[in-house]
Design a protein around this motif. Sequence first.
Motif, mmCIF file in Angstrom:
data_model
loop_
_atom_site.group_PDB
_atom_site.id
_atom_site.type_symbol
_atom_site.label_atom_id
_atom_site.label_comp_id
_atom_site.label_asym_id
_atom_site.label_seq_id
_atom_site.Cartn_x
_atom_site.Cartn_y
_atom_site.Cartn_z
ATOM 1 N N ASP A 171 -28.003 51.104 26.505
ATOM 2 C CA ASP A 171 -28.324 49.993 25.670
ATOM 3 C C ASP A 171 -28.562 48.618 26.229
ATOM 4 O O ASP A 171 -28.597 47.620 25.506
ATOM 5 N N GLY A 172 -28.478 48.757 27.623
ATOM 6 C CA GLY A 172 -28.808 47.596 28.176
ATOM 7 C C GLY A 172 -27.384 46.652 28.769
ATOM 8 O O GLY A 172 -27.626 45.504 29.109
ATOM 9 N N LYS A 173 -26.609 47.349 28.292
ATOM 10 C CA LYS A 173 -24.962 46.700 28.658
ATOM 11 C C LYS A 173 -24.312 47.172 29.710
ATOM 12 O O LYS A 173 -24.638 48.283 30.079
ATOM 13 N N VAL A 174 -23.630 46.421 30.414
ATOM 14 C CA VAL A 174 -22.864 46.857 31.709
ATOM 15 C C VAL A 174 -21.888 47.940 31.129
ATOM 16 O O VAL A 174 -20.732 47.320 30.039
ATOM 17 N N GLN A 175 -21.641 49.006 31.607
ATOM 18 C CA GLN A 175 -20.560 49.941 31.484
ATOM 19 C C GLN A 175 -19.434 49.784 32.543
ATOM 20 O O GLN A 175 -19.808 49.987 33.603
ATOM 21 N N LYS A 176 -18.186 49.631 32.206
ATOM 22 C CA LYS A 176 -17.289 49.626 33.261
ATOM 23 C C LYS A 176 -16.134 50.579 33.138
ATOM 24 O O LYS A 176 -15.667 50.899 32.162
ATOM 25 N N THR A 177 -15.902 51.476 34.397
ATOM 26 C CA THR A 177 -14.901 52.342 34.462
ATOM 27 C C THR A 177 -13.692 51.889 35.437
ATOM 28 O O THR A 177 -14.362 51.691 36.739
ATOM 29 N N PRO A 178 -12.641 51.719 35.017
ATOM 30 C CA PRO A 178 -11.387 51.467 35.996
ATOM 31 C C PRO A 178 -11.518 52.252 37.067
ATOM 32 O O PRO A 178 -11.391 53.725 36.937
ATOM 33 N N LEU A 179 -11.100 51.983 38.231
ATOM 34 C CA LEU A 179 -10.973 52.802 39.426
ATOM 35 C C LEU A 179 -9.648 53.119 39.754
ATOM 36 O O LEU A 179 -8.813 52.390 39.326
ATOM 37 N N ALA A 180 -9.185 54.186 40.196
ATOM 38 C CA ALA A 180 -7.783 54.532 40.487
ATOM 39 C C ALA A 180 -7.038 53.710 41.277
ATOM 40 O O ALA A 180 -7.673 53.055 42.303
#
Length: 237
Positions: A71-80
Amino acid sequence: MKLTTIALLALFTPVVAAQGPSPQERATAIKESLAQNQAALRTYSWIETTEISLKGEVKKKEQKQCSYGADGKVQKTPLAGSAPAPSSSQKEGRGGRGRGRAKQAIVENKVEDMKEYMEQVAALVHQYVPPDPQKLQAAQAAGNLSVQPSSGAAGLSVKDYVKPGDSLSIGFDPAAKKLTSFNVKSYVEKPKDDDVTLAVTFGRLADGTSYAEQTVLDATAKKIQVKVTNSGYKKTS
């Protein structure tokens, strides 16, 4: 008299010609550069590190793996391992009794009271960075763009970019078609009561794509600083 008039016109004409691009032309160049650069960034993933400090002491540090979604948006995944950084007072409280525990409770209450505000300050960073071509277009349509005197680079000043009364100063290198500076004066809730300043340092990847290497936001009145660093860029496609 005619010769004098002609001479004055001859002197004035080069000055007019040397004035350079209009605000609209500079805004167009910057918007085009941003669009091209964002298209290039969509082929990368990177790590975003956020540090929130209160009175010079880091209260929270977290890292997220980032990439652009369909969708052109930044996806963020928390890191351990991302967790609030323990303060020196909290460390003392763990090993002490009586006064140590009371002091720890006071510190924790203060941090909790400030937590929501600190999160608001951190969220404000992402309202300004990266610069949004659509917001620049809206500012241009509203007549909120003006030329900023600058040597060797194009300068653009924008007001009411995100909030009424805020201001944005953009430095742009026309030859390289890259942003050279990005500075903001804004506020969290009320102007003058909780003013903030924001400055961005840009880096450049091997293929010439520029990115916001480090963003520093200072909320002086509350003695809060948010530092966002982007690193570890890798091609995803």
